[in-house]
Every structure is written in C-alpha cells, then in structure tokens.
Motif scaffolding. Structure first.
Motif, PDB file in Angstrom:
ATOM      1  N   GLY A 105      73.258  79.029 -27.702  1.00 38.71           N
ATOM      2  CA  GLY A 105      73.892  79.322 -28.977  1.00 38.71           C
ATOM      3  C   GLY A 105      73.466  78.508 -29.815  1.00 38.71           C
ATOM      4  O   GLY A 105      74.033  77.337 -29.122  1.00 38.71           O
ATOM      5  N   PHE A 106      73.807  78.163 -31.643  1.00 34.62           N
ATOM      6  CA  PHE A 106      73.783  77.058 -31.885  1.00 34.62           C
ATOM      7  C   PHE A 106      74.332  76.530 -32.004  1.00 34.62           C
ATOM      8  O   PHE A 106      74.970  75.595 -31.854  1.00 34.62           O
ATOM      9  N   ASN A 107      75.935  77.265 -32.020  1.00 34.96           N
ATOM     10  CA  ASN A 107      77.673  76.451 -31.451  1.00 34.96           C
ATOM     11  C   ASN A 107      77.636  76.209 -30.190  1.00 34.96           C
ATOM     12  O   ASN A 107      77.783  77.357 -29.933  1.00 34.96           O
ATOM     13  N   GLU A 108      77.334  75.126 -29.723  1.00 35.37           N
ATOM     14  CA  GLU A 108      78.030  75.172 -28.412  1.00 35.37           C
ATOM     15  C   GLU A 108      79.282  75.348 -28.257  1.00 35.37           C
ATOM     16  O   GLU A 108      80.288  74.426 -29.320  1.00 35.37           O
ATOM     17  N   LYS A 109      79.730  75.984 -26.711  1.00 40.10           N
ATOM     18  CA  LYS A 109      81.227  75.486 -26.258  1.00 40.10           C
ATOM     19  C   LYS A 109      81.507  73.536 -26.462  1.00 40.10           C
ATOM     20  O   LYS A 109      80.547  73.259 -26.128  1.00 40.10           O
ATOM     21  N   PRO A 110      82.683  73.362 -26.008  1.00 45.96           N
ATOM     22  CA  PRO A 110      83.435  71.674 -26.130  1.00 45.96           C
ATOM     23  C   PRO A 110      82.452  71.098 -25.309  1.00 45.96           C
ATOM     24  O   PRO A 110      81.745  70.303 -25.007  1.00 45.96           O
ATOM     25  N   THR A 111      82.039  71.979 -23.404  1.00 45.74           N
ATOM     26  CA  THR A 111      81.373  71.350 -23.103  1.00 45.74           C
ATOM     27  C   THR A 111      79.953  71.328 -22.059  1.00 45.74           C
ATOM     28  O   THR A 111      79.368  71.164 -21.582  1.00 45.74           O
ATOM     29  N   HIS A 112      79.751  71.984 -23.715  1.00 37.35           N
ATOM     30  CA  HIS A 112      77.734  72.451 -23.987  1.00 37.35           C
ATOM     31  C   HIS A 112      77.211  72.352 -22.082  1.00 37.35           C
ATOM     32  O   HIS A 112      76.243  72.113 -21.506  1.00 37.35           O
ATOM     33  N   PRO A 113      77.886  74.048 -21.378  1.00 40.87           N
ATOM     34  CA  PRO A 113      77.404  74.172 -20.503  1.00 40.87           C
ATOM     35  C   PRO A 113      75.959  75.076 -20.771  1.00 40.87           C
ATOM     36  O   PRO A 113      75.241  74.996 -21.313  1.00 40.87           O
ATOM     37  N   GLY A 114      75.350  74.637 -19.858  1.00 38.50           N
ATOM     38  CA  GLY A 114      73.260  74.256 -19.576  1.00 38.50           C
ATOM     39  C   GLY A 114      72.847  73.439 -20.547  1.00 38.50           C
ATOM     40  O   GLY A 114      71.511  73.713 -19.988  1.00 38.50           O
ATOM     41  N   ASN A 115      73.646  72.712 -20.901  1.00 38.75           N
ATOM     42  CA  ASN A 115      72.381  71.276 -21.971  1.00 38.75           C
ATOM     43  C   ASN A 115      72.137  70.497 -20.944  1.00 38.75           C
ATOM     44  O   ASN A 115      72.264  69.676 -20.336  1.00 38.75           O
ATOM     45  N   ALA A 116      70.905  70.060 -20.996  1.00 40.59           N
ATOM     46  CA  ALA A 116      69.922  69.052 -20.447  1.00 40.59           C
ATOM     47  C   ALA A 116      70.084  68.288 -20.338  1.00 40.59           C
ATOM     48  O   ALA A 116      69.770  67.584 -19.641  1.00 40.59           O
ATOM     49  N   TYR A 117      71.185  68.250 -21.120  1.00 41.21           N
ATOM     50  CA  TYR A 117      71.626  66.452 -22.185  1.00 41.21           C
ATOM     51  C   TYR A 117      72.647  65.856 -22.393  1.00 41.21           C
ATOM     52  O   TYR A 117      73.077  64.563 -22.565  1.00 41.21           O
ATOM     53  N   TRP A 118      73.602  67.037 -21.939  1.00 42.10           N
ATOM     54  CA  TRP A 118      74.919  66.863 -21.820  1.00 42.10           C
ATOM     55  C   TRP A 118      75.693  65.669 -21.545  1.00 42.10           C
ATOM     56  O   TRP A 118      76.284  65.046 -21.718  1.00 42.10           O
ATOM     57  N   PHE A 119      74.679  65.566 -20.318  1.00 47.10           N
ATOM     58  CA  PHE A 119      74.798  64.335 -19.139  1.00 47.10           C
ATOM     59  C   PHE A 119      75.458  63.062 -19.517  1.00 47.10           C
ATOM     60  O   PHE A 119      75.815  62.412 -20.025  1.00 47.10           O
ATOM     61  N   GLN A 120      74.075  62.480 -20.778  1.00 50.42           N
ATOM     62  CA  GLN A 120      74.425  61.533 -21.420  1.00 50.42           C
ATOM     63  C   GLN A 120      75.540  61.592 -22.832  1.00 50.42           C
ATOM     64  O   GLN A 120      76.118  60.030 -23.147  1.00 50.42           O
ATOM     65  N   ALA A 121      76.306  62.359 -23.084  1.00 50.32           N
ATOM     66  CA  ALA A 121      77.319  62.232 -23.629  1.00 50.32           C
ATOM     67  C   ALA A 121      78.018  61.443 -22.594  1.00 50.32           C
ATOM     68  O   ALA A 121      79.442  61.084 -22.875  1.00 50.32           O
ATOM     69  N   GLN A 122      78.299  62.594 -21.617  1.00 48.56           N
ATOM     70  CA  GLN A 122      79.624  62.592 -20.341  1.00 48.56           C
ATOM     71  C   GLN A 122      79.300  60.604 -20.026  1.00 48.56           C
ATOM     72  O   GLN A 122      80.972  59.867 -20.123  1.00 48.56           O
ATOM     73  N   ARG A 123      78.431  59.954 -20.122  1.00 48.36           N
ATOM     74  CA  ARG A 123      78.195  58.896 -20.246  1.00 48.36           C
ATOM     75  C   ARG A 123      78.869  57.675 -21.056  1.00 48.36           C
ATOM     76  O   ARG A 123      79.545  56.891 -20.555  1.00 48.36           O
ATOM     77  N   ALA A 124      78.498  58.338 -21.767  1.00 48.19           N
ATOM     78  CA  ALA A 124      78.748  57.305 -22.821  1.00 48.19           C
ATOM     79  C   ALA A 124      79.916  57.763 -23.319  1.00 48.19           C
ATOM     80  O   ALA A 124      81.223  56.573 -23.523  1.00 48.19           O
ATOM     81  N   ASN A 125      80.431  58.671 -22.650  1.00 50.09           N
ATOM     82  CA  ASN A 125      82.804  58.892 -23.222  1.00 50.09           C
ATOM     83  C   ASN A 125      82.990  57.856 -21.941  1.00 50.09           C
ATOM     84  O   ASN A 125      84.199  57.757 -22.068  1.00 50.09           O
ATOM     85  N   GLU A 126      82.442  57.472 -21.197  1.00 46.92           N
ATOM     86  CA  GLU A 126      83.068  56.846 -19.614  1.00 46.92           C
ATOM     87  C   GLU A 126      83.651  55.438 -20.537  1.00 46.92           C
ATOM     88  O   GLU A 126      83.917  54.686 -20.051  1.00 46.92           O
ATOM     89  N   VAL A 127      82.081  54.999 -21.227  1.00 48.51           N
ATOM     90  CA  VAL A 127      82.587  54.043 -22.097  1.00 48.51           C
ATOM     91  C   VAL A 127      83.486  53.646 -22.986  1.00 48.51           C
ATOM     92  O   VAL A 127      84.222  52.639 -22.877  1.00 48.51           O
ATOM     93  N   PHE A 128      83.433  54.693 -23.483  1.00 43.15           N
ATOM     94  CA  PHE A 128      84.972  54.566 -24.388  1.00 43.15           C
ATOM     95  C   PHE A 128      86.445  54.697 -23.677  1.00 43.15           C
ATOM     96  O   PHE A 128      87.404  54.523 -23.865  1.00 43.15           O
ATOM     97  N   GLN A 129      86.746  55.487 -22.595  1.00 39.47           N
ATOM     98  CA  GLN A 129      87.641  55.400 -21.489  1.00 39.47           C
ATOM     99  C   GLN A 129      87.972  54.325 -20.948  1.00 39.47           C
ATOM    100  O   GLN A 129      88.900  54.021 -20.506  1.00 39.47           O
TER     101      GLN A 129
END
Length: 257
Positions: A105-129
C-alpha cells in the motif's frame, strides 16, 4: 529523471513483439546480481501486472548499438535503469538511477513488511546506532531535501558544508561501517557497477562524505529513520522511506582539479 516517467511515450506492451519483450527482460535482468534478481523482479512485476509486470514501462536507445557510444534506458513507475557502453564517461550506472516500492500500500507500516529495499535503511540505521550522543545531534536533522526530478540528485561538488556529519569526524570503526554500508547499498546491482561506483566514491574522498538522517519523517515515530542520505562532492544516495520507499542514486567520477 523522476519517480514515474517515460523517456519515450510508447509502452513496451504496445510496440514490442514477444521475443523483443523477452530480450528487454534479459537486459534488465543482467543489470542486477544473482542474489537480488528475484527481489528486484518482485518489486517490478507487482506494478501494472498485465504483460508480465513491465509492459507499461518504456525503453529508449541513444547512440549507436554495437559501439561504445550507446545507452539503453528503461523507465516507468518506480524505475529508471540505464545500460550503456561507457558512452557516458565517468558515470556509474550510466547516469542517475531511481527505484521505489510500495509493497503493501501507499502508506507502508513502520517496518515496511515485504519491501525489497528496506534492508538498505536497516543497514543505514546501524550507522546511526554506532554514533555517540554528540555525533547523533550533528547527523539528525529535521526535514530532508524535496523530491524534484533531476534536481533531487544534482551534485554540488562540495567537500564541506553538506548536510549531516562528515565521515572525516568519525572514528576508524565508524568509517569502516559507513564503507560497508555503502557496499551493501550497491548489492542489488551487477558487479561491474558496484566496482565502478566504489571506485568513484573513493576517488572523491571518503572523508568528504556526509551522512544525514531526518527525524520529522519517521514512520511510526519509533526512532528507526526512514529517510536518510549519504552525500559527497560527486555522489548522492537519497533514501526516502516515507510513506513508502523512493531511492535516488547518482555517482560520478570526480572532476579534475
């Protein structure tokens, strides 16, 4: 260059024969690595499912095929991909690329389930952490850049004064993490594009890169930043995961001094 555009008005489904369509799919397939091909096709085929999912996209060929002066470009909703014979000298991917995905759907849930590219944001957030408190204050900003076609990935040439924290101000282990994350962002693409991209990023000065995260566009308000970017004098990787994923990338060989 935009999140939904056609470099030619004719759609693949309207002008190409079945064998020609198959050839276009083969070209697109070979622009990506084996590990991520199925995920890329899952994203692409989800949109406009008729005719194999890519029938509403368009293609264009510039220059003379069979020489090193040509470029094949495929455009459509949430997709701009280029395949060239180094006709665009010093440009990774042959120029700016775009990909996006609204998986559920247009408005994805916070964990972006099923999104093929969300892994990239997860990796970027490791930098922030991995950053300490003061570093987080420097890199965490309010609103991101606007999405405005080609201007979204316009290169500044600047090594200082970019948004966020400079990689030069990070510890050695944090710098190594940024470099690893950059390599992971490139994983969906073919090996030659990954190598060329990293070569140009390094040539532009790894310490000149800046990372920024944007707190006012946090889907779910849970501190996992959906919108972030890595920018340097000759590259920008802008990931906008609010309300769904849009990713803009532009990497070039640095200009001679």
């Amino acid at each position: 260059m935009d999140n939904k555009w056609h470099t030619t008005p004719q759609k693949i489904r309207d002008v190409l024969k079945p064998d020609q369509k198959d050839l276009v799919r083969q070209i697109f397939d070979k622009l990506h690595c084996d590990e991520y091909k199925s995920e890329v096709w899952r994203q692409f085929d989800q949109y406009n499912k008729g005719d194999g999912g890519f029938g509403s996209a368009s293609i264009a060929i510039f220059g003379q095929p069979g020489t090193n002066q040509f470029e094949f470009v495929l455009t459509g909703r949430h997709c701009t991909r280029r395949c060239n014979g180094d006709s665009e000298k010093g440009a990774a991917f042959g120029g700016p690329i775009f990909y996006g995905y609204a998986a559920q759907g247009f408005n994805e849930k916070p964990t972006h389930p099923g999104n093929a590219y969300w892994f990239q944001a997860q990796r970027a957030n490791e930098v922030f952490q991995a950053l300490d408190g003061k570093q987080r204050e420097t890199t965490l900003l309010g609103e991101s850049r606007d999405e405005d076609g080609s201007d979204t990935v316009k290169l500044t040439g600047k090594t200082q004064g970019l948004e966020g924290i400079s990689v030069a101000d990070l510890r050695a282990d944090q710098k190594d993490l940024v470099k690893t994350v950059l390599a992971d962002l490139l994983k969906p693409f073919r090996q030659s594009e990954r190598e060329e991209s990293m070569k140009y990023i390094e040539a532009g000065g790894f310490d000149s890169l800046h990372t920024a995260f944007f707190k006012n566009q946090d889907v779910g308000k849970h501190g996992v930043w959906d919108v972030w970017q890595i920018e340097g004098p000759n590259m920008v990787w802008f990931f906008r995961g609010d309300p769904h994923v849009h990713c803009w990338a532009h990497i070039r060989e640095p200009k001679a001094a």
